[in-house]
Design an enzyme around this catalytic site. Structure first.
Site, PDB file in Angstrom:
ATOM      1  N   GLU A 110      11.265  47.317 -13.273  1.00 36.55           N
ATOM      2  CA  GLU A 110      11.052  46.527 -12.071  1.00 36.55           C
ATOM      3  C   GLU A 110       9.567  46.319 -11.813  1.00 36.55           C
ATOM      4  O   GLU A 110       8.741  47.145 -12.195  1.00 36.55           O
ATOM      5  CB  GLU A 110      11.701  47.215 -10.868  1.00 36.55           C
ATOM      6  CG  GLU A 110      13.205  47.203 -10.997  1.00 36.55           C
ATOM      7  CD  GLU A 110      13.937  47.840  -9.819  1.00 36.55           C
ATOM      8  OE1 GLU A 110      15.108  47.488  -9.628  1.00 36.55           O
ATOM      9  OE2 GLU A 110      13.360  48.684  -9.114  1.00 36.55           O
ATOM     10  N   CYS A 124       2.680  44.973  -8.434  1.00 32.10           N
ATOM     11  CA  CYS A 124       2.848  46.374  -8.809  1.00 32.10           C
ATOM     12  C   CYS A 124       3.655  46.383 -10.110  1.00 32.10           C
ATOM     13  O   CYS A 124       4.770  45.867 -10.148  1.00 32.10           O
ATOM     14  CB  CYS A 124       3.597  47.057  -7.667  1.00 32.10           C
ATOM     15  SG  CYS A 124       3.951  48.784  -7.950  1.00 32.10           S
ATOM     16  N   CYS A 131      10.541  57.865 -16.137  1.00 32.56           N
ATOM     17  CA  CYS A 131       9.292  58.630 -16.051  1.00 32.56           C
ATOM     18  C   CYS A 131       9.579  60.067 -16.466  1.00 32.56           C
ATOM     19  O   CYS A 131      10.693  60.553 -16.314  1.00 32.56           O
ATOM     20  CB  CYS A 131       8.757  58.608 -14.622  1.00 32.56           C
ATOM     21  SG  CYS A 131       7.100  59.324 -14.462  1.00 32.56           S
ATOM     22  N   CYS A 135       8.690  63.996 -10.238  1.00 36.26           N
ATOM     23  CA  CYS A 135       8.255  64.200  -8.850  1.00 36.26           C
ATOM     24  C   CYS A 135       9.504  64.129  -7.965  1.00 36.26           C
ATOM     25  O   CYS A 135      10.319  63.223  -8.091  1.00 36.26           O
ATOM     26  CB  CYS A 135       7.242  63.128  -8.437  1.00 36.26           C
ATOM     27  SG  CYS A 135       5.750  63.181  -9.455  1.00 36.26           S
ATOM     28  N   CYS A 138      10.407  60.923  -5.790  1.00 38.15           N
ATOM     29  CA  CYS A 138      10.310  59.594  -6.404  1.00 38.15           C
ATOM     30  C   CYS A 138      11.635  59.169  -7.025  1.00 38.15           C
ATOM     31  O   CYS A 138      12.261  59.929  -7.757  1.00 38.15           O
ATOM     32  CB  CYS A 138       9.223  59.607  -7.475  1.00 38.15           C
ATOM     33  SG  CYS A 138       9.064  58.046  -8.335  1.00 38.15           S
ATOM     34  N   GLY A 207       7.071  54.729 -13.860  1.00 39.02           N
ATOM     35  CA  GLY A 207       6.370  55.408 -14.948  1.00 39.02           C
ATOM     36  C   GLY A 207       5.014  55.959 -14.564  1.00 39.02           C
ATOM     37  O   GLY A 207       4.491  55.716 -13.484  1.00 39.02           O
ATOM     38  N   GLU A 208       4.472  56.746 -15.489  1.00 38.24           N
ATOM     39  CA  GLU A 208       3.148  57.350 -15.319  1.00 38.24           C
ATOM     40  C   GLU A 208       2.209  56.659 -16.313  1.00 38.24           C
ATOM     41  O   GLU A 208       2.266  56.914 -17.525  1.00 38.24           O
ATOM     42  CB  GLU A 208       3.252  58.856 -15.595  1.00 38.24           C
ATOM     43  CG  GLU A 208       1.940  59.571 -15.849  1.00 38.24           C
ATOM     44  CD  GLU A 208       0.901  59.405 -14.742  1.00 38.24           C
ATOM     45  OE1 GLU A 208       1.247  59.525 -13.551  1.00 38.24           O
ATOM     46  OE2 GLU A 208      -0.268  59.138 -15.084  1.00 38.24           O
ATOM     47  N   SER A 239      -2.755  54.237 -11.297  1.00 32.80           N
ATOM     48  CA  SER A 239      -2.406  55.378 -10.439  1.00 32.80           C
ATOM     49  C   SER A 239      -1.799  56.500 -11.282  1.00 32.80           C
ATOM     50  O   SER A 239      -0.949  56.248 -12.132  1.00 32.80           O
ATOM     51  CB  SER A 239      -1.389  54.909  -9.398  1.00 32.80           C
ATOM     52  OG  SER A 239      -1.021  55.960  -8.543  1.00 32.80           O
ATOM     53  N   SER A 264      -2.403  60.576  -7.182  1.00 30.76           N
ATOM     54  CA  SER A 264      -1.333  60.927  -6.243  1.00 30.76           C
ATOM     55  C   SER A 264      -1.427  62.405  -5.934  1.00 30.76           C
ATOM     56  O   SER A 264      -0.936  63.241  -6.685  1.00 30.76           O
ATOM     57  CB  SER A 264       0.025  60.579  -6.850  1.00 30.76           C
ATOM     58  OG  SER A 264       0.096  59.190  -7.059  1.00 30.76           O
ATOM     59  N   LEU A 265      -2.071  62.718  -4.823  1.00 32.29           N
ATOM     60  CA  LEU A 265      -2.320  64.119  -4.486  1.00 32.29           C
ATOM     61  C   LEU A 265      -1.086  64.714  -3.816  1.00 32.29           C
ATOM     62  O   LEU A 265      -0.523  65.709  -4.290  1.00 32.29           O
ATOM     63  CB  LEU A 265      -3.564  64.199  -3.589  1.00 32.29           C
ATOM     64  CG  LEU A 265      -4.152  65.580  -3.355  1.00 32.29           C
ATOM     65  CD1 LEU A 265      -4.492  66.278  -4.656  1.00 32.29           C
ATOM     66  CD2 LEU A 265      -5.407  65.469  -2.476  1.00 32.29           C
ATOM     67  N   ASN A 340       9.257  56.927   1.750  1.00 35.46           N
ATOM     68  CA  ASN A 340      10.342  55.946   1.834  1.00 35.46           C
ATOM     69  C   ASN A 340      11.624  56.588   1.338  1.00 35.46           C
ATOM     70  O   ASN A 340      11.739  56.890   0.147  1.00 35.46           O
ATOM     71  CB  ASN A 340      10.011  54.719   0.982  1.00 35.46           C
ATOM     72  CG  ASN A 340       8.912  53.895   1.605  1.00 35.46           C
ATOM     73  OD1 ASN A 340       8.989  53.549   2.783  1.00 35.46           O
ATOM     74  ND2 ASN A 340       7.875  53.613   0.841  1.00 35.46           N
ATOM     75  N   CYS A 383       7.273  51.631  -1.963  1.00 31.81           N
ATOM     76  CA  CYS A 383       6.703  52.684  -2.822  1.00 31.81           C
ATOM     77  C   CYS A 383       7.739  53.722  -3.192  1.00 31.81           C
ATOM     78  O   CYS A 383       8.405  54.283  -2.328  1.00 31.81           O
ATOM     79  CB  CYS A 383       5.606  53.439  -2.076  1.00 31.81           C
ATOM     80  SG  CYS A 383       4.087  52.559  -1.966  1.00 31.81           S
TER      81      CYS A 383
HETATM   82  N1  SAH Z   1       3.133  57.815 -11.750  1.00 26.86           N
HETATM   83  C1  SAH Z   1       2.075  57.204 -11.015  1.00 26.86           C
HETATM   84  C2  SAH Z   1       2.389  55.804 -10.512  1.00 26.86           C
HETATM   85  C3  SAH Z   1       3.759  55.544  -9.934  1.00 26.86           C
HETATM   86  S1  SAH Z   1       4.079  56.215  -8.329  1.00 26.86           S
HETATM   87  C4  SAH Z   1       1.655  58.110  -9.876  1.00 26.86           C
HETATM   88  O1  SAH Z   1       2.277  59.144  -9.689  1.00 26.86           O
HETATM   89  O2  SAH Z   1       0.665  57.809  -9.225  1.00 26.86           O
HETATM   90  C5  SAH Z   1       3.071  55.287  -7.227  1.00 26.86           C
HETATM   91  C6  SAH Z   1       2.861  55.962  -5.873  1.00 26.86           C
HETATM   92  O3  SAH Z   1       4.096  55.965  -5.124  1.00 26.86           O
HETATM   93  C7  SAH Z   1       2.441  57.418  -5.973  1.00 26.86           C
HETATM   94  O4  SAH Z   1       1.338  57.675  -5.151  1.00 26.86           O
HETATM   95  C8  SAH Z   1       3.643  58.185  -5.468  1.00 26.86           C
HETATM   96  O5  SAH Z   1       3.247  59.396  -4.882  1.00 26.86           O
HETATM   97  C9  SAH Z   1       4.236  57.212  -4.478  1.00 26.86           C
HETATM   98  N2  SAH Z   1       5.656  57.441  -4.178  1.00 26.86           N
HETATM   99  C10 SAH Z   1       6.607  57.806  -5.047  1.00 26.86           C
HETATM  100  N3  SAH Z   1       7.808  57.897  -4.418  1.00 26.86           N
HETATM  101  C11 SAH Z   1       7.601  57.590  -3.124  1.00 26.86           C
HETATM  102  C12 SAH Z   1       8.445  57.472  -1.976  1.00 26.86           C
HETATM  103  N4  SAH Z   1       9.750  57.696  -2.065  1.00 26.86           N
HETATM  104  N5  SAH Z   1       7.882  57.118  -0.806  1.00 26.86           N
HETATM  105  C13 SAH Z   1       6.558  56.836  -0.724  1.00 26.86           C
HETATM  106  N6  SAH Z   1       5.711  56.890  -1.776  1.00 26.86           N
HETATM  107  C14 SAH Z   1       6.222  57.269  -2.964  1.00 26.86           C
END
Ligand code: SAH
Length: 390
Positions: A110, A124, A131, A135, A138, A207-208, A239, A264-265, A340, A383
């Site tokens: 997507e 995006c 992935c 996380c 996610c 993905g990462e 990211s 992504s901290l 989200n 996101c």
């Molecule tokens: N793998 C990469 C890029 C994809 S995620 C990364 O981790 O940065 C892109 C951003 O979306 C990241 O900052 C992640 O923390 C955030 N994200 C993932 N799931 C989310 C959710 N359910 N609600 C809000 N942000 C989310």
């Protein structure tokens, strides 16, 4: 105690590479070498073919009329210009659009187009099918890690979006023209509709990106090439969840000068980050920040820290204070993203009052920060909501 240390998952399958190479995924330099080898072409041919692909949107080699007939025939035999297939397009109430794209081997990814303040769109894009990183908040993690995307599959997300936008404009303009011709709509005898521009690209889809380093690096070179899409590097952000060796490589290869980096901290203590982002068990916060410190950037560029606010998990005032202490030394901005919700994660959206006090604490401390409100959440395009119902 034999506690299992978290290990990064392997892809379930390799990038499919049977058949002739897809020229959409070659940098201009690679294309030059390949053309010299395959059709014994002079160097300027690479510029021409590259422009046909990335600017003039040629669908096939026959369209490349400044090449000789013989060259076109050889190319059709030895190279491919295959595209991703646009499977579905969904449009959200706020104008956000989500494209679902199908790969040649039947995988789905997507990509999301989000209206931005410059009257353009931020796209995006995805870097992998699924992935490897798990996380917990996610949606993409629920797919597992199917495979890396090839360079052309990363680049082609932008080309498919542009083609879709151009087709929409054509349709609107011809509808307008025929309405005018038939005397309808007399108030709206107006200007032509312009195709919205994709002004920014963020590698924040599925993905990462730094786990698919080679393909992502090549895609950056293709997308920023002035002879092609020519997207300015300062308008591109990659990211990462914090893959430390890949951040070090990003630094070593000078990519910090080329494009933006977002980290992504998402937590301020290792105890919490270990839980929500298992990658932290391997590369904890201190190691992550040490790697970020080593990324050379332009004077104008700041590193971005993303912080997903998970209700009652990492959204306290103590978290805000710790976050300030962690990021203070960096020229950075912080993107605060309220979680989200989606069916795959056991977290809650943070209460509005807690979001407000979290933001206020960062602002009082002089940390540059933005609150990212969900876009396209009615079509599951916000996101971290990118996962496919299969
Ligand atoms: N793998 C990469 C890029 C994809 S995620 C990364 O981790 O940065 C892109 C951003 O979306 C990241 O900052 C992640 O923390 C955030 N994200 C993932 N799931 C989310 C959710 N359910 N609600 C809000 N942000 C989310």
């Amino acid at each position: 105690m034999s506690e299992q240390v978290w290990k990064i998952r392997r892809p379930q399958r390799a990038i499919p590479r049977e058949g002739p190479p897809n020229l959409r995924g070659m940098t201009r330099a690679e294309l030059g070498e390949w053309l010299a080898k395959t059709i014994d072409a002079p160097a300027y041919r690479a510029d021409q073919v590259f422009a046909w692909i990335h600017q003039r949107r040629a669908q096939d080699f026959a369209a490349m009329t400044n090449l000789s007939k013989a060259e076109r025939a050889t190319l059709s035999e030895h190279a491919s210009l295959a595209q991703l297939e646009v499977d579905t397009v969904q449009r959200a109430r706020d104008g956000t659009r989500k494209l679902r794209l199908r790969t040649a081997d039947g995988e789905f990814i997507e990509s999301v187009l989000i209206p931005n303040d410059e009257r353009g769109l931020t796209q995006c894009i995805s870097s992998q099918v699924g992935c490897a990183l798990d996380c917990r908040f996610c949606a993409t993690a629920s797919l597992g890690f199917r495979r890396n995307l090839d360079t052309w599959e990363i680049v082609d997300q932008v080309a498919r979006a542009r083609a879709m936008l151009a087709a929409e404009t054509d349709a609107q303009n011809s509808a307008q023209a025929s309405a005018q011709a038939s005397g309808e709509d007399s108030e709206d005898t107006g200007a032509e509709v312009w195709t919205p521009r994709i002004t920014n690209v963020v590698y924040m889809g599925m993905g990462e990106p730094l786990h698919n380093f080679n393909q992502v690096r090549r895609s950056l070179e293709v997308l920023t090439d002035k002879g092609g899409e020519a997207i300015a590097g300062r308008r591109i952000t990659v990211s990462t969840s914090g893959l430390v060796p890949a951040i070090q490589r990003f630094a070593r290869e000078g990519l910090g000068h080329e494009v933006g980096l977002a980290i992504s901290l998402n937590a301020t203590t290792d105890a919490v980050r270990d839980q929500v982002m298992p990658i932290n068990q391997r590369w904890p916060i201190a190691e992550l920040l040490a790697a970020v410190r080593e990324v050379p950037t332009n004077r104008r560029r700041r590193v971005t820290f993303e912080y997903v606010l998970l209700g009652e998990v990492n959204d306290s005032q103590a978290d805000a204070r710790r976050l300030i202490a962690l990021v203070r030394e960096f020229r950075c901005h912080v993107n605060v993203i309220p979680f989200n919700p989606h069916p795959h994660a056991p977290f809650r959206r943070p209460a509005q009052a807690r979001v407000a006090s979290f933001m206020a604490a960062l602002r009082r401390a002089g940390v540059q920060c933005w609150l990212r409100t969900p876009r396209g959440d009615d079509i599951q395009a916000a996101c971290g909501q990118l996962a496919l119902d299969q």
